[in-house]
Design a protein around this motif. Sequence first.
Motif, short mmCIF file in Angstrom:
data_model
loop_
_atom_site.label_atom_id
_atom_site.label_comp_id
_atom_site.label_asym_id
_atom_site.label_seq_id
_atom_site.Cartn_x
_atom_site.Cartn_y
_atom_site.Cartn_z
N LEU A 156 0.86 -1.19 0.00
CA LEU A 156 0.00 0.00 0.00
C LEU A 156 0.89 1.23 0.00
CD1 LEU A 156 -2.74 1.47 0.26
CD2 LEU A 156 -2.53 1.21 2.75
N MET A 157 0.77 2.02 -1.04
CA MET A 157 1.46 3.31 -1.10
C MET A 157 0.47 4.38 -0.67
SD MET A 157 3.34 2.61 -4.76
CE MET A 157 2.14 1.36 -5.26
N ALA A 158 0.85 5.18 0.31
CA ALA A 158 -0.06 6.18 0.86
C ALA A 158 0.70 7.48 1.14
CB ALA A 158 -0.72 5.67 2.13
N ALA A 159 0.13 8.60 0.70
CA ALA A 159 0.75 9.92 0.92
C ALA A 159 -0.13 10.74 1.87
CB ALA A 159 0.93 10.65 -0.40
N PHE A 160 0.51 11.32 2.89
CA PHE A 160 -0.18 12.12 3.89
C PHE A 160 0.35 13.56 3.86
CE2 PHE A 160 -0.04 7.74 5.26
CZ PHE A 160 -1.29 7.49 5.81
N GLU A 161 -0.55 14.52 4.10
CA GLU A 161 -0.13 15.92 4.17
C GLU A 161 0.73 16.17 5.40
OE1 GLU A 161 -0.37 18.14 2.00
OE2 GLU A 161 -2.05 17.66 0.68
N ASP A 162 0.37 15.56 6.52
CA ASP A 162 1.06 15.78 7.79
C ASP A 162 1.86 14.53 8.17
OD1 ASP A 162 -0.12 18.35 8.09
OD2 ASP A 162 -1.97 17.37 8.80
N PRO A 163 2.91 14.70 8.96
CA PRO A 163 3.69 13.54 9.38
C PRO A 163 2.88 12.63 10.30
CG PRO A 163 4.42 15.53 10.52
CD PRO A 163 3.47 15.97 9.46
N LEU A 164 3.15 11.33 10.23
CA LEU A 164 2.51 10.39 11.13
C LEU A 164 3.15 10.50 12.51
CD1 LEU A 164 2.14 7.13 8.97
CD2 LEU A 164 0.57 9.06 9.20
N PRO A 165 2.36 10.27 13.56
CA PRO A 165 2.91 10.35 14.92
C PRO A 165 3.74 9.12 15.27
CG PRO A 165 0.59 9.73 15.00
CD PRO A 165 0.91 10.00 13.55
N VAL A 166 4.94 9.05 14.71
CA VAL A 166 5.80 7.90 14.92
C VAL A 166 6.42 7.96 16.32
CG1 VAL A 166 6.32 7.67 12.47
CG2 VAL A 166 7.77 9.10 13.90
N PRO A 167 6.89 6.83 16.84
CA PRO A 167 7.47 6.81 18.19
C PRO A 167 8.67 7.74 18.32
CG PRO A 167 7.07 4.59 17.39
CD PRO A 167 6.86 5.50 16.23
#
Length: 490
Positions: free
Chosen positions: A282-293
């Motif tokens: 799954l290729m997915a583009a987000f406007e905002d960064p994901l809340p990674v650890p």
Amino acid sequence: MTLISRAINLTPSNVLPFLPIISPKPTSSRTQIYCKNDESSKDSQRKAKPAMNRNPRKKPSYGASRRSVIKKSFTQEQVEFTAPISSDPVVGIIGGGMSGLVCALYLEKRGIKSTVFDTGMHGLGGRMGTRTIDPQGLTFDHAAQFFTVSDPDFAEMVSLWSKNGLVRQSHGAIGELQPGGRFTPFPPSPPRYIGVNGMRPLADSILSQTSMVNVVRPCWISKLEPYNGKWFLSENGKPCGDFDAIIIAHNGKCANRLLASSGLPLIARQMKRLNLSSIWALMAAFEDPLPVPFIESAIPLEGAFVKGIDSLSWMSNNTTKLFGSESGKPHCWTFFSTAAFGKQYKVPQESIPSTTAEKVKVAMLEGVEIALGLPRNSLKSPFYTRLQLWGAALPTNSPGIPCIFDAHGRTGICGDWLLGSSLESAALSGMALANHISDYFQSGGTCPDEFGVGLQHEFQPLEGHDIGQFPGLQESEKQINEVHDLQLTT
């Protein structure tokens, strides 16, 4: 069919085989076909006189009668080439991934020409796949994510890539991610390499080092026919050329279908023993960064092997990996499912039902929420998604040999699955087969039994991640497991 690389010049020598020929019945065999039920039958048939063919086969599409001795059998008939090898042999390579391209490169190093046939619509490389989406400028490595190096021959190739600015060591954090956002980074050793502009340019780089390799794509070779000491390849009835030897550098159902009636029972049997997993990407583009650890070292997270979630085995931020965390670009993530999830939702990859695609996408994004420890339905929807099923993703078993070669049928196999499931394995397999075929040609082909390799090897289960093997990384994972065990104990 589109010719991508250098043009193939048509001359009388390579056009004539496709013109109708009316000739008297040949007085000698140039290509023989023997039953491969057992070794003793082969010896006896060599001594026997040719039997009358009471059920003559349909003539080849290029118009000439097959010069061969045909022995009927209950299994596929074995092609036995007896014609002398050309002084200027040409090899046909079916598959333009890492192993096929490296094989072509190393054949050229030995002075042998080749033509590579590949099905890729967007470019060569197979699982060295990089997809760019315009006009947004989104970039995804949607197959191979990174690679490690343990073999000196492969290290030499990687050193050249590095010198030419094609690869560099990854400086981001890669590790294991447990549900709830519990991330454990791997140590920096062994070095992990990534493509500076994605993985696909590596395939173009291999081809740029050659001058005796032609590439034809997109092309689906659908038939192999032996005639007059050569292999004739075709795509749905359209001739694609004749070759002194052929190489199968791909696998899965297409390769099995191609080999089913090729006259190569030993090659076909080994290929059919291979078991392959299916993986959803799954290729997915987000406007905002994901809340990674949060990572104590403040090194940005590039990728993680996800544990304990059925729909997710890997997640990687392509933007951080390729352009840095402060690039200001949209955040392009690649998510891979587990092999079990891929098997559960396996469908024909050429025509994925929309209902299945939606179920898979929803389940994988829910897996991302669980991995990051987010409340259900709190993950912001990506503004771009694309789903791909790698139906023949990675091997789950392997014969543990560099290559396979049937000298009687002048056909070989190369691919990562012969040694494991890594880019390094693919490259080493291509090198090994190229050198083996070159040695066979140099011998004159008069002693084929001395050059048969891998035709009887048994397969063993293959261990590794759902997205492949990474030589040298096992020690890092062992250290993490020891830490987890200690935490559980205390």
